[in-house]
Design an enzyme around this catalytic site. Structure first.
Site, PDB file in Angstrom:
ATOM      1  NE  ARG B  41      82.710 -22.194   2.623  1.00  0.00           N
ATOM      2  CZ  ARG B  41      81.467 -22.585   2.893  1.00  0.00           C
ATOM      3  NH1 ARG B  41      81.137 -23.859   2.869  1.00  0.00           N
ATOM      4  NH2 ARG B  41      80.550 -21.693   3.176  1.00  0.00           N
ATOM      5  CB  SER B 110      85.799 -14.945  -1.799  1.00  0.00           C
ATOM      6  OG  SER B 110      86.135 -16.308  -1.805  1.00  0.00           O
ATOM      7  CE  LYS B 139      81.516 -19.409   0.713  1.00  0.00           C
ATOM      8  NZ  LYS B 139      80.997 -18.061   0.687  1.00  0.00           N
TER       9      LYS B 139
END
Lengths: 213, 213
Positions: B41, B110, B139
């Protein structure tokens, strides 16, 4: 089949270039006034936003027969079946891009130095973007190549060339005289008070100088 | 063929999570110590940097039979033939992603609310990431769902679920007890003084709690 490629007036734009305006409106006005290619260049939007904008551009441009090229984001281009992709030196290798997009999509590559030109996989590409031709504020990482060097690089290129970087109505003719097949602009069109008028004028300048060549 | 999917210890990482360290070293240490999936990511690197890092991760992880999933960037995943893609609500639609990656790659989505779960194209997906389970700093856009709601969402999910967001050695067991098939972590592994030891401990916690279930 690959779309026909006319680099004459190549508009690059993204939301960052059209504050307070819809990039689709600007692209449509330009495409109906002589812009021959539209490139979506959005370095900030989420993937969802980029796909949505690219889809709206495709819907607007397809009936006008003006190809949409997506800068850097092969995933966005594939998602909307765009006409092609443009990559720079910080993006994916052109040969890998060609693998992913297949033979029927346009692929452009930016080069700004002799060594970048020498290293370029020209067989994978359909055209080159060479620049920055002049000082520019729209793309802050672009080193200026100078017109003499631009001419030298363009002469060696075995592919069509679009000049990019700082090109305006005032200097577009120089770029075509130096051997380019077209001019890529951002602010000369997006920042103009009248997008259609600016596009038409740029288009006439390019056509007139091409006739001379 | 699709890789087997074991969500038990799902490490998410990118250069931003490994200051002063090589993400490939951390991923390799984790993958040899019980991490069952690695997700790259990277929201900041250029496409070139992301492809290079993804390629290095593939080279390291393939011999270990630990799948590499790429967050958001379908182009990067395709370029390195990664094992799958994970998308969030700001990324490309799961159904479009499935079109682009084909049937043989893993796809995770998600969700953090009931309406996101209701709207999800579950047929396109292989697993769900649900969270944030706990407060998180890794995040910054992740809204916390709370464990009661997490359990409720997980019970309805017809796909394997990995919990995500603020999961640590201290609370991982709660996430499995609430119905998850595994735990996704960033800092619990990347920020640990001993990556292998932290991964092994997390792996034992998950396995022990799964045995209870």
């Amino acid at each position: 089949m690959k779309p026909l490629l006319d680099l004459s007036v190549y508009l690059v734009l993204g939301p960052q270039d059209c504050p307070g305006q819809d990039p689709v409106d600007i692209a449509t006005a330009a495409a109906t006034s002589g812009a021959s290619v539209i490139q979506l260049r959005d370095k900030r939007g989420t993937t969802r936003e980029q796909v949505q904008l690219a889809q709206r551009l495709m819907t607007a441009l397809e009936p006008l027969n003006v190809p949409l090229i997506v800068n850097d984001r092969i995933d966005v281009a594939l998602a909307v079946n765009a006409d092609g992709v443009h990559v720079g030196q910080e993006d994916m290798d052109a040969s890998k891009v060609r693998e992913l997009i297949g033979p029927d999509k346009l692929l452009g590559l930016s080069v700004s130095t002799q060594s970048e030109l020498d290293a370029a996989d020209l067989e994978a590409c359909d055209y080159l973007g060479i620049g920055a031709c002049f000082p520019t504020i729209s793309k802050d990482d672009a080193a200026q190549v100078g017109m003499q060097n631009f001419r030298h690089l363009t002469e060696q290129a075995t592919l069509p060339v679009v000049g990019i970087g700082g090109i305006s109505l005032a200097n577009a003719a120089q770029v075509i005289s130096a051997g380019a097949d077209g001019v890529a602009v951002i602010s000369a069109i997006c920042g103009a008070p009248d997008v259609s008028a600016a596009t038409k004028e740029l288009s006439s300048i390019v056509a007139a100088r091409k006739d001379l060549g």
